[in-house]
Design a protein around this motif. Sequence first.
Motif, mmCIF file in Angstrom:
data_model
loop_
_atom_site.group_PDB
_atom_site.id
_atom_site.type_symbol
_atom_site.label_atom_id
_atom_site.label_comp_id
_atom_site.label_asym_id
_atom_site.label_seq_id
_atom_site.Cartn_x
_atom_site.Cartn_y
_atom_site.Cartn_z
ATOM 1 N N HIS A 142 0.834 -1.200 0.000
ATOM 2 C CA HIS A 142 0.000 0.000 0.000
ATOM 3 C C HIS A 142 0.873 1.257 0.000
ATOM 4 N N LEU A 143 1.880 1.270 0.851
ATOM 5 C CA LEU A 143 2.812 2.407 0.903
ATOM 6 C C LEU A 143 3.397 2.703 -0.474
ATOM 7 N N ARG A 144 3.865 1.652 -1.146
ATOM 8 C CA ARG A 144 4.533 1.844 -2.434
ATOM 9 C C ARG A 144 3.547 2.367 -3.470
ATOM 10 N N ARG A 145 2.330 1.806 -3.466
ATOM 11 C CA ARG A 145 1.347 2.245 -4.439
ATOM 12 C C ARG A 145 0.975 3.709 -4.191
ATOM 13 N N MET A 146 0.901 4.087 -2.923
ATOM 14 C CA MET A 146 0.505 5.456 -2.582
ATOM 15 C C MET A 146 1.563 6.482 -3.001
ATOM 16 N N ARG A 147 2.827 6.040 -3.092
ATOM 17 C CA ARG A 147 3.851 7.000 -3.525
ATOM 18 C C ARG A 147 3.470 7.629 -4.853
ATOM 19 N N GLY A 148 3.061 6.782 -5.806
ATOM 20 C CA GLY A 148 2.689 7.300 -7.115
ATOM 21 C C GLY A 148 1.423 8.148 -7.047
ATOM 22 N N VAL A 149 0.447 7.667 -6.275
ATOM 23 C CA VAL A 149 -0.819 8.412 -6.151
ATOM 24 C C VAL A 149 -0.555 9.817 -5.611
ATOM 25 N N TYR A 150 0.235 9.893 -4.535
ATOM 26 C CA TYR A 150 0.465 11.200 -3.914
ATOM 27 C C TYR A 150 1.343 12.089 -4.788
ATOM 28 N N ALA A 151 2.277 11.490 -5.503
ATOM 29 C CA ALA A 151 3.110 12.301 -6.402
ATOM 30 C C ALA A 151 2.225 12.986 -7.443
ATOM 31 N N ARG A 152 1.242 12.256 -7.960
ATOM 32 C CA ARG A 152 0.349 12.849 -8.960
ATOM 33 C C ARG A 152 -0.552 13.910 -8.343
ATOM 34 N N ARG A 153 -1.043 13.643 -7.137
ATOM 35 C CA ARG A 153 -1.921 14.633 -6.489
ATOM 36 C C ARG A 153 -1.143 15.906 -6.162
ATOM 37 N N ARG A 154 0.070 15.722 -5.694
ATOM 38 C CA ARG A 154 0.911 16.876 -5.389
ATOM 39 C C ARG A 154 1.156 17.697 -6.648
ATOM 40 N N ALA A 155 1.475 17.018 -7.734
ATOM 41 C CA ALA A 155 1.747 17.728 -8.991
ATOM 42 C C ALA A 155 0.508 18.500 -9.449
ATOM 43 N N ALA A 156 -0.659 17.878 -9.289
ATOM 44 C CA ALA A 156 -1.897 18.553 -9.687
ATOM 45 C C ALA A 156 -2.130 19.798 -8.850
ATOM 46 N N LEU A 157 -1.867 19.678 -7.565
ATOM 47 C CA LEU A 157 -2.056 20.836 -6.683
ATOM 48 C C LEU A 157 -1.101 21.963 -7.067
ATOM 49 N N LEU A 158 0.165 21.604 -7.284
ATOM 50 C CA LEU A 158 1.145 22.638 -7.647
ATOM 51 C C LEU A 158 0.763 23.304 -8.960
ATOM 52 N N ALA A 159 0.336 22.502 -9.935
ATOM 53 C CA ALA A 159 -0.057 23.074 -11.227
ATOM 54 C C ALA A 159 -1.267 23.988 -11.060
ATOM 55 N N GLY A 160 -2.228 23.548 -10.269
ATOM 56 C CA GLY A 160 -3.423 24.357 -10.034
ATOM 57 C C GLY A 160 -3.089 25.666 -9.343
ATOM 58 N N LEU A 161 -2.213 25.606 -8.380
ATOM 59 C CA LEU A 161 -1.829 26.825 -7.665
ATOM 60 C C LEU A 161 -1.152 27.805 -8.612
ATOM 61 N N ALA A 162 -0.254 27.261 -9.469
ATOM 62 C CA ALA A 162 0.458 28.123 -10.411
ATOM 63 C C ALA A 162 -0.539 28.781 -11.368
ATOM 64 N N ARG A 163 -1.545 28.024 -11.750
ATOM 65 C CA ARG A 163 -2.471 28.539 -12.747
ATOM 66 C C ARG A 163 -3.469 29.531 -12.151
ATOM 67 N N HIS A 164 -3.991 29.190 -10.933
ATOM 68 C CA HIS A 164 -5.116 29.969 -10.414
ATOM 69 C C HIS A 164 -4.753 30.937 -9.299
ATOM 70 N N CYS A 165 -3.618 30.741 -8.674
ATOM 71 C CA CYS A 165 -3.354 31.530 -7.464
ATOM 72 C C CYS A 165 -2.043 32.296 -7.530
ATOM 73 N N GLY A 166 -1.401 32.272 -8.681
ATOM 74 C CA GLY A 166 -0.106 32.948 -8.803
ATOM 75 C C GLY A 166 -0.226 34.398 -8.367
ATOM 76 N N GLY A 167 0.800 34.901 -7.705
ATOM 77 C CA GLY A 167 0.787 36.296 -7.290
ATOM 78 C C GLY A 167 0.180 36.511 -5.920
ATOM 79 N N ARG A 168 -0.719 35.609 -5.516
ATOM 80 C CA ARG A 168 -1.349 35.784 -4.203
ATOM 81 C C ARG A 168 -0.697 34.896 -3.157
ATOM 82 N N LEU A 169 0.071 33.941 -3.605
ATOM 83 C CA LEU A 169 0.743 33.071 -2.641
ATOM 84 C C LEU A 169 2.013 32.503 -3.271
ATOM 85 N N THR A 170 2.946 32.093 -2.407
ATOM 86 C CA THR A 170 4.136 31.409 -2.901
ATOM 87 C C THR A 170 4.261 30.082 -2.170
ATOM 88 N N VAL A 171 4.676 29.072 -2.925
ATOM 89 C CA VAL A 171 4.845 27.750 -2.325
ATOM 90 C C VAL A 171 6.114 27.764 -1.485
#
Lengths: 480, 480
Positions: free
Chosen positions: B374-403
């Motif tokens: 389960h741990l190993r499978r979740m690594r990939g799942v979370y990597a994708r979710r993290r990437a989606a969040l970062l992409a979304g933040l860059a697209r929708h929230c740029g200028g109002r926050l910094t990671v």
Amino acid sequence: MTILHLPVDRAAGVPLHRQIYEGYRRAILDGRIRPGQRVPSTRALAEDLGVSRLPVLAAYDQLLHEGYLAARPGSGTFVSDAVPDDLLRSPAPAGSRPRPVRAAPRPAPRARDYGGLGPFRVSLPALDQFPHAAWARMVARHAHALSHAQMAYSDPAGTTALRVAVADHLRTARGVRCEADQVLVVSGSQAALRITAAALLGEGDRVAMEEPGYPFARAALGANGAETVPVPVDEEGLSVARLRRSERRVRAVYVTPSHQYPLGMSLTAARRFALLEWAARREAWVIEDDYDSEYRYVSRPLGALQGMDPNERVVYIGTFSKVLFPALRMGYLVVPPALWQRFMEVRTTFDLLSPTLYQLVLAEFLSEGHFARHLRRMRGVYARRRAALLAGLARHCGGRLTVHNADAGLHIAVLLADGLDDREAVRRMAARGLTATALSPCYADQARARSGLLLGFGGFTERRLVEATRVLGEVLGGSA
Amino acid sequence: MTILHLPVDRAAGVPLHRQIYEGYRRAILDGRIRPGQRVPSTRALAEDLGVSRLPVLAAYDQLLHEGYLAARPGSGTFVSDAVPDDLLRSPAPAGSRPRPVRAAPRPAPRARDYGGLGPFRVSLPALDQFPHAAWARMVARHAHALSHAQMAYSDPAGTTALRVAVADHLRTARGVRCEADQVLVVSGSQAALRITAAALLGEGDRVAMEEPGYPFARAALGANGAETVPVPVDEEGLSVARLRRSERRVRAVYVTPSHQYPLGMSLTAARRFALLEWAARREAWVIEDDYDSEYRYVSRPLGALQGMDPNERVVYIGTFSKVLFPALRMGYLVVPPALWQRFMEVRTTFDLLSPTLYQLVLAEFLSEGHFARHLRRMRGVYARRRAALLAGLARHCGGRLTVHNADAGLHIAVLLADGLDDREAVRRMAARGLTATALSPCYADQARARSGLLLGFGGFTERRLVEATRVLGEVLGGSA
């Protein structure tokens, strides 16, 4: 098979296969992975490390060649059982930081049975009579149906369904005056005591305790630096007169009104009113531990002290451990409205919530009537077990002990004849497979401690109890 | 249907049927039994009270006649839904003791979701990816097979099988140096913190905390009267130099070396060695909270601080809440041998053991490899979710926050642009269904608090995360 935590560094001067080889060799030598433990496939390891399979194959090849690993065709690669002992005991390779040498792993800890579970173990219900199949079916059904929300965080006070079911039960069966929003679901009555202590008592506060009293309550209530003040009990329970004469302010008093622990009497109605009046006048809190109030053999139960209190100064504690089974770890508090916020704050520093699965199962068990049915059936079971124990004691132990109180609950208290040391008796009984509890450690003041035994009968068949009294008679060296 | 707690007294001057009638009438009037609640059959009640059926029949007859009870043919007798309100609100009958009037029962408490479970909720794993069916099958199997010994009290440290499995996992995956007999199974990491506080810290002791740090840890460590001393963190984690300059003795220091809570960096190797040397020299304890160390996206994890310590001064805390699911309430401590006895004493004042059923299931889940898979499978799942969040933040929230940091774990920390108040942002997000966590409350010193958000991504699909960043952008009123 867990993947070894193995930091590899492409930028390092050392080739990857060497890093992997060295990482595994060290992990085997210092016992982080143990003989017989499986190592990952080369493909899985390469993927996990984010490297190609080549360096992994090279490293495994060398580890196999040197005997650190062994392949079992068809089932994988394992740490070799034949890693020589002198290798395992060798100091860590040069360059690693010094570590305490721990040559062979310590053997796995032996399970302790928490003081023994032999006849006379107190606080043990009739596990052989528990409706096990029905319970397990409910557990299975709720486990399969668990929603994402039920797997996540939820109300620290407990699920609504369980709080409503507990309040309904307590109002009806125990005369507790409460609403569901006063019910705080916690992990057993010990947790309830510890949370109560943290909510009400700080360094330098004083809390009155029954003398003799429940040692685990004394430990919990004194844990934050509060001073526990022993107040004697007599045949009517806690001496409220002695409590009144206490000069310094007492912030709370701990009582077991339904079935005094350890001695077994119940607090009389007159004492109850006196105690509640004292609490109201002194603005003290009463901590009512109703730990095994459900069973009473001699007269009808008096109901909870909490239900007699017009001033909402009673914190009521109950548990499912003694009605259902101890390993469930579920109990509850009924908290006066004025204290609710404080208790919730404290609770969330302790543990954020109780396991949701068991809350769902318990709510169904209560609301569908299984709980009440089980309680009623157990009354007869325990009455017979108690009678068997009393008969056995009269037959085999007369003269060496006297029954102090056997009116209620799942244990009876007996006093030992002069000259018999209860701790020594408990040790000798343990050697014969009996798990009795000594009375004298229940006293804060050892100089006044009486020698006696608490004999639990809930968890044992009549036949076992009678046999156990025979052994007890031998241990005490007496006869009728 | 629970039997009403009803003291009847044959010796009283009042006939039995009158006592039973009066008991039920009062119980209905003062809300101990409620409209719609079932009352027992006359046979069951007579048996329970130990009286003949005649007085019970007479009492029920009168209660039915007066409208307190209503019979529903085929399903039993119930408290009438039609008991008039003015009766319910009437004062208690003469002769009863005064009670606070609580006219209608308060409505059942609404379930709170503990701060919301919307997108960005921290500490929430991917519940949709959990191997639910396999887990539920194991729960069902163990529930059915639970032995009497497993239903009773057992080793407060945990079952042997689980302690061995946890030790194997921690040695291999986290580089923790431990044997199974150092593993103490507890009810989650909050319980572990509270037990650690009680074992190590008393009134007047000082404990260093990361600043900013985990508020629940601060609450737990300070609960017994210890003073928490904030020590700043920088890009390398806790400033050991500042800790060293602290003049008064610090008995323990709390750190999150793998993934600093809240800011997200990991403690560098140099700082780790410095911290351990400081602890050894000052004879202080290090409390390592390894709460979500399993996932790291940028480089290989460093392993546990505990495994680097030759002096056994680290108390290691881990939890299954973030790898499996929070409502499980299972965590563990790895305790230095010198502290074992003390921790065990403290643990038993808190709660006697953790629920045995879940311990059995977890031990199998770990030792049979489900956990590692389960741990190993979740690594990939979370990597994708993290990437989606970062992409979304860059697209929708740029200028109002910094990671600030997104290297590891299940949440990322972002800093808000000047002038944006994080608590206000959290409130506005909550109104749109988002459950973010404000950064500023993590500071002990509010004057130096930075404004930011912790955005959990573990528990939400990529699509939901991207949509949530769009809403977040609107709430913050910014655009790229």
